[in-house]
Scaffold this active site. Structure first.
Site, mmCIF file in Angstrom:
data_model
loop_
_atom_site.group_PDB
_atom_site.id
_atom_site.type_symbol
_atom_site.label_atom_id
_atom_site.label_comp_id
_atom_site.label_asym_id
_atom_site.label_seq_id
_atom_site.Cartn_x
_atom_site.Cartn_y
_atom_site.Cartn_z
ATOM 1 N N ASP A 186 1.621 -1.624 -11.006
ATOM 2 C CA ASP A 186 1.675 -1.993 -12.257
ATOM 3 C C ASP A 186 1.882 -0.784 -13.137
ATOM 4 O O ASP A 186 2.474 -0.775 -14.189
ATOM 5 C CB ASP A 186 0.153 -2.750 -12.819
ATOM 6 C CG ASP A 186 -0.009 -4.102 -12.268
ATOM 7 O OD1 ASP A 186 1.153 -4.602 -11.710
ATOM 8 O OD2 ASP A 186 -0.977 -4.685 -12.078
HETATM 9 N N1 LIG Z 1 0.748 8.124 -1.660
HETATM 10 C C1 LIG Z 1 1.502 7.991 -2.767
HETATM 11 N N2 LIG Z 1 1.913 9.335 -3.086
HETATM 12 C C2 LIG Z 1 2.661 9.411 -4.219
HETATM 13 N N3 LIG Z 1 3.025 8.358 -4.952
HETATM 14 C C3 LIG Z 1 2.359 7.227 -4.582
HETATM 15 C C4 LIG Z 1 1.884 7.045 -3.618
HETATM 16 N N4 LIG Z 1 1.421 5.895 -3.640
HETATM 17 C C5 LIG Z 1 2.022 5.177 -4.558
HETATM 18 N N5 LIG Z 1 2.830 6.012 -5.246
HETATM 19 C C6 LIG Z 1 3.327 5.803 -6.557
HETATM 20 O O1 LIG Z 1 3.026 4.564 -7.028
HETATM 21 C C7 LIG Z 1 4.424 3.768 -6.925
HETATM 22 C C8 LIG Z 1 3.984 2.237 -6.654
HETATM 23 O O2 LIG Z 1 3.245 2.480 -5.203
HETATM 24 P P1 LIG Z 1 3.102 1.358 -4.281
HETATM 25 O O3 LIG Z 1 4.597 0.998 -3.760
HETATM 26 O O4 LIG Z 1 2.107 1.648 -3.293
HETATM 27 O O5 LIG Z 1 2.945 -0.024 -5.241
HETATM 28 P P2 LIG Z 1 1.814 -1.419 -4.881
HETATM 29 O O6 LIG Z 1 1.706 -1.270 -3.524
HETATM 30 O O7 LIG Z 1 2.663 -2.410 -5.684
HETATM 31 O O8 LIG Z 1 0.382 -0.760 -5.775
HETATM 32 P P3 LIG Z 1 -0.581 -1.815 -6.241
HETATM 33 O O9 LIG Z 1 -0.331 -3.000 -5.525
HETATM 34 O O10 LIG Z 1 -1.735 -0.909 -5.630
HETATM 35 O O11 LIG Z 1 -0.675 -1.562 -7.586
HETATM 36 C C9 LIG Z 1 5.265 4.416 -6.223
HETATM 37 O O12 LIG Z 1 6.641 4.415 -6.145
HETATM 38 C C10 LIG Z 1 4.905 5.746 -6.316
HETATM 39 O O13 LIG Z 1 5.632 6.537 -7.532
#
Ligand SMILES: Nc1ncnc2c1ncn2[C@@H]1O[C@H](COP(=O)(O)OP(=O)(O)OP(=O)(O)O)[C@@H](O)[C@H]1O
Ligand SMILES: *[C@@H]1O[C@H](CO)[C@@H](O)[C@H](O)[C@H]1NC(C)=O
Ligand SMILES: *[C@@H]1O[C@H](CO)[C@@H](O)[C@H](O)[C@H]1NC(C)=O
Length: 359
Positions: free
Chosen positions: A313
């Site tokens: 988000d």
């Molecule tokens: N381990 C990490 N290291 C660096 N950046 C990260 C990491 N995890 C997430 N991010 C950042 O957050 C963005 C979104 O991450 P992710 O794809 O995990 O989203 P999500 O799984 O939809 O998150 P959530 O559901 O927890 O809100 C990534 O594109 C990156 O910019």
């Protein structure tokens, strides 16, 4: 895609979704097992989860919950501190063991949500249901994972006539960009469709996210009805995989899936669908004008990573901040990465006092 340059008039971006107050706590594996929750997931609470939430008979259930956490803790080598934390600087919900709390709780949750939203510059127009509790979302942190369990309550009673209220109609008409979380598909698809059609008819930008795998799995029909209106679609890799499976894409390659989603039928032919798939610490895949792009994230050391709740988000929020100003996608991605990187280095969905972003 170019969206032109807009000065950011108030109300440029309109969102619709489920107002839920997050209740966050660290738990142990056995706690997740006890409530049949996966370590990394986002689900709707069913009857078996309701007792987990400190609602209704607040005190007893709250104590019951904390007891469970404590029990979980005894099984753990880690030191976990069982406590609910509310959004930054909000006061704790009041608990008076002498009196029934539910009415008080109703008002407090709504008040906390409204105050927090308004303080961050979001002009919220809730549809209030006086006879139902404000919804909550249990945010259960386990190691570096987080499991979301949403108890929609009042959010689930939303009705489309809220969009007939003059003030709300005006907001819909004024906006130039719309962002609707896929989670809202479980509540009121007709409201989504009304805004989607308005956007297409007026050549405005309509955006959604895939929200969680269960949306593609179990709400395929309303999702696929809204998709032709979607100009920009956000998701992460597991949501993309669930979408691919529900639509029998027969590929597990994220780039292929994103390309296929981008090429599905579209109502507004003035612009191609953009698809943005984040992959945690792996590069973000973007389809723009049928071309595939890969954008790196901001690498973090393991110890910098505090809690990934809200990463997706925050990314979308940062992206939108630049995108609705008409900035190129690369700039928007950079801002999205910054916002996500910031939020995962803090506990809960919180930001530092001052924004250090350098565009
Ligand atoms: N381990 C990490 N290291 C660096 N950046 C990260 C990491 N995890 C997430 N991010 C950042 O957050 C963005 C979104 O991450 P992710 O794809 O995990 O989203 P999500 O799984 O939809 O998150 P959530 O559901 O927890 O809100 C990534 O594109 C990156 O910019
Ligand atoms: C993608 O998001 C969903 C829902 O927010 C979450 O349950 C899942 O763990 C995420 N997937 C990855 C690979 O981060
Ligand atoms: C409020 O919620 C109740 C269920 O708790 C529902 O029966 C009622 O229709 C809702 N009222 C409105 C105005 O949506």
């Amino acid at each position: 895609m170019t969206t032109g340059t807009f000065d950011l008039a108030e109300g440029t971006l309109l969102g619709m979704g489920n107002p839920l107050l997050d209740m966050q706590t660290r738990v142990d594996k056995s706690f997740l097992e006890k409530w049949s929750l996966k370590e990394n997931d986002a689900i709707l609470a069913d009857d078996s989860h309701i007792a987990m939430f400190p609602v209704g008979k607040l005190l007893r259930r709250n104590v019951g919950f904390l007891k469970l956490v404590r029990r979980a803790r005894q099984h753990s080598r880690n030191r976990v501190r069982p406590r609910w934390s509310y959004p930054k600087r909000s006061s704790r919900l009041p608990v008076d063991p002498q009196r029934p709390q539910s009415r008080h709780l109703l008002r407090s949750r709504r008040k906390v949500l409204r105050e927090k939203a308004m303080a961050s510059g979001v002009n919220v127009h809730y549809q209030v249901n006086e006879s139902t509790k404000t919804g909550t979302c249990g945010v259960l942190l386990y190691e570096n994972f987080r499991s979301l369990c949403a108890h929609l309550a009042a959010a689930n009673t939303f009705t489309i006539d809220h969009l007939d209220v003059e003030a709300n109609k005006a907001l819909v008409e004024k906006a130039k960009f719309y962002y609707i979380a896929g989670f809202f598909l479980t509540v009121c698809p007709p409201a989504i469709m009304r805004v989607a059609r308005h956007a297409a008819e007026n050549n405005k930008v309509f955006m959604m996210n895939l929200a969680a795998p269960f949306i593609s799995q179990f709400f395929t029909q309303p999702l696929m009805e809204a998709l032709p209106y979607v100009d920009v679609l956000f998701g992460n890799e597991s949501e993309a995989a669930a979408f691919a499976e529900a639509n029998k894409f027969e590929t597990t390659c994220v780039k292929e899936i994103a390309k296929k989603i981008a090429s599905l039928p579209k109502v507004n032919k003035n612009r191609k669908r953009m698809v943005i798939i984040t992959q945690g610490d792996e590069p973000t895949i973007v389809i723009e004008n049928d071309e595939v792009f890969e954008f790196p994230i901001i690498p973090l050391q393991k110890e910098q990573l505090v809690d990934t709740n809200g990463a997706g988000d925050a990314f979308a929020g940062g992206f939108l901040a630049e995108f609705i100003r008409g900035k190129p996608v690369a700039d928007a991605i950079k801002c999205g990465n910054f916002a996500a990187s910031t939020i995962i280095q803090q506990n809960g969905c919180t930001y530092p006092e001052k924004c250090e972003y350098q565009p």
